[in-house]
Write a protein that holds these residues in place. Sequence first.
Motif, PDB file in Angstrom:
ATOM      1  N   THR A 122       0.850  -1.187   0.000  1.00  0.00           N
ATOM      2  CA  THR A 122       0.000   0.000   0.000  1.00  0.00           C
ATOM      3  C   THR A 122       0.887   1.238   0.000  1.00  0.00           C
ATOM      4  N   GLY A 123       0.248   2.407  -0.096  1.00  0.00           N
ATOM      5  CA  GLY A 123       0.992   3.668  -0.118  1.00  0.00           C
ATOM      6  C   GLY A 123       1.402   4.045  -1.533  1.00  0.00           C
ATOM      7  N   GLY A 124       1.813   5.293  -1.705  1.00  0.00           N
ATOM      8  CA  GLY A 124       2.202   5.779  -3.025  1.00  0.00           C
ATOM      9  C   GLY A 124       3.365   5.019  -3.622  1.00  0.00           C
ATOM     10  N   GLY A 125       4.281   4.524  -2.765  1.00  0.00           N
ATOM     11  CA  GLY A 125       5.434   3.779  -3.263  1.00  0.00           C
ATOM     12  C   GLY A 125       5.065   2.477  -3.931  1.00  0.00           C
ATOM     13  N   ALA A 126       3.859   1.958  -3.635  1.00  0.00           N
ATOM     14  CA  ALA A 126       3.406   0.711  -4.268  1.00  0.00           C
ATOM     15  C   ALA A 126       3.178   0.897  -5.764  1.00  0.00           C
ATOM     16  N   LEU A 127       3.058   2.164  -6.204  1.00  0.00           N
ATOM     17  CA  LEU A 127       2.819   2.450  -7.619  1.00  0.00           C
ATOM     18  C   LEU A 127       4.110   2.514  -8.433  1.00  0.00           C
ATOM     19  N   LEU A 128       5.273   2.436  -7.774  1.00  0.00           N
ATOM     20  CA  LEU A 128       6.546   2.434  -8.497  1.00  0.00           C
ATOM     21  C   LEU A 128       6.635   1.162  -9.340  1.00  0.00           C
ATOM     22  N   ARG A 129       6.892   1.314 -10.618  1.00  0.00           N
ATOM     23  CA  ARG A 129       6.940   0.161 -11.523  1.00  0.00           C
ATOM     24  C   ARG A 129       7.935  -0.889 -11.018  1.00  0.00           C
ATOM     25  N   GLY A 130       7.464  -2.120 -10.946  1.00  0.00           N
ATOM     26  CA  GLY A 130       8.345  -3.233 -10.630  1.00  0.00           C
ATOM     27  C   GLY A 130       8.675  -3.415  -9.160  1.00  0.00           C
ATOM     28  N   ILE A 131       8.110  -2.625  -8.259  1.00  0.00           N
ATOM     29  CA  ILE A 131       8.447  -2.773  -6.836  1.00  0.00           C
ATOM     30  C   ILE A 131       7.972  -4.127  -6.315  1.00  0.00           C
TER      31      ILE A 131
END
Length: 345
Positions: free
Chosen positions: A283-292
């Motif tokens: 969750t969180g905005g960082g979850a939207l980073l491609r390939g995380i």
Amino acid sequence: MFTKRIGIDLGTANVIVFEHGKGVVLDEPAVVAIAERDNTVVAVGEEARAMVGRHPGSIQVIRPMRDGVIADYLITEAMLRFFIQRVMGRFNIVRPEVMICVPAGVNSVEQRAVRDAAEAAGARRPAHLIPEPLAAAIGAEIPVGSPRGHMVVDIGGGRTEAAVISLFGIVAAESVRVAGDRLDDAIAQYIKRRYNLAIGERTAEEVKIQIGCAVPMDVELVAGVRGRDQITGLPRTVSLRSSEVTAAIQEHLATIVQTVRRVLERTPPELASDVIDRGIVLTGGGALLRGIDDLILQETGVPVHIAEDPLRCVAKGAGMALDYIDVIERSLPTEEEALIESSSR
């Protein structure tokens, strides 16, 4: 008179308000503009964020939250008051019942600061607190009340928090002050070193959103980045590849992955088995980073799923948690436990 019940995600980057029965009613940047002459509030939220890097010397633009905790109490209180009034209506005299998020493992002073700021801003006393990983799990519609292990990793603006949850309680958790803001800083520093180009934090964030990725991509992305040449002092544009962004943020991504690994290592065997079966929820905005999700899967061997609407999971969970106030309050450490925990770190 009907009392509104709201959950607040008081984040480093954004403040999101979820109203019970309505959903998300406010989503604004956690930014405040102050006039230096008399310390009056000039703008809050999106209007203040538009001033970042573009304001005159007579105005100071402040982010009162740093690394998930209050850095400036008075400005945080003013910001919360503004947002609560937006939700409630300026002339509404009934104080709302508020559930507000705090990082897992915060000490008693940080807990009290958040509660006091919310109450001074207009929340009904006492304002309720909930650990962010638990709120994120509830908002992601994970059945946290069951006697099974569920793992959630919340990558926000100021902190990354990983936790294993069972029966509304946090069994194992780890919080690290590396998240979206640090990734933005790393991108800005890379461009400064590699291209002698100075860029602002908003530009760095836009680069991360446009071409940022946690692992190398099959098809490389390219973006034009505008900034000030450090040698000539003139505006200049450079082309930046996604592979360069990946290299720039690798160190911070490694810290996030290590945080996840440490929580898995401290998880009891029965719950660890549950986590392997159900996977890790991001969750969180960082979850939207491609390939995380692919990166965490590669490093841990545990399946990874990105929650639906990850940006708003924490606020949604805080609002939904108002139905479980007594159980949630038991999940928070007492002041003595928080003091022991903070002294051991």
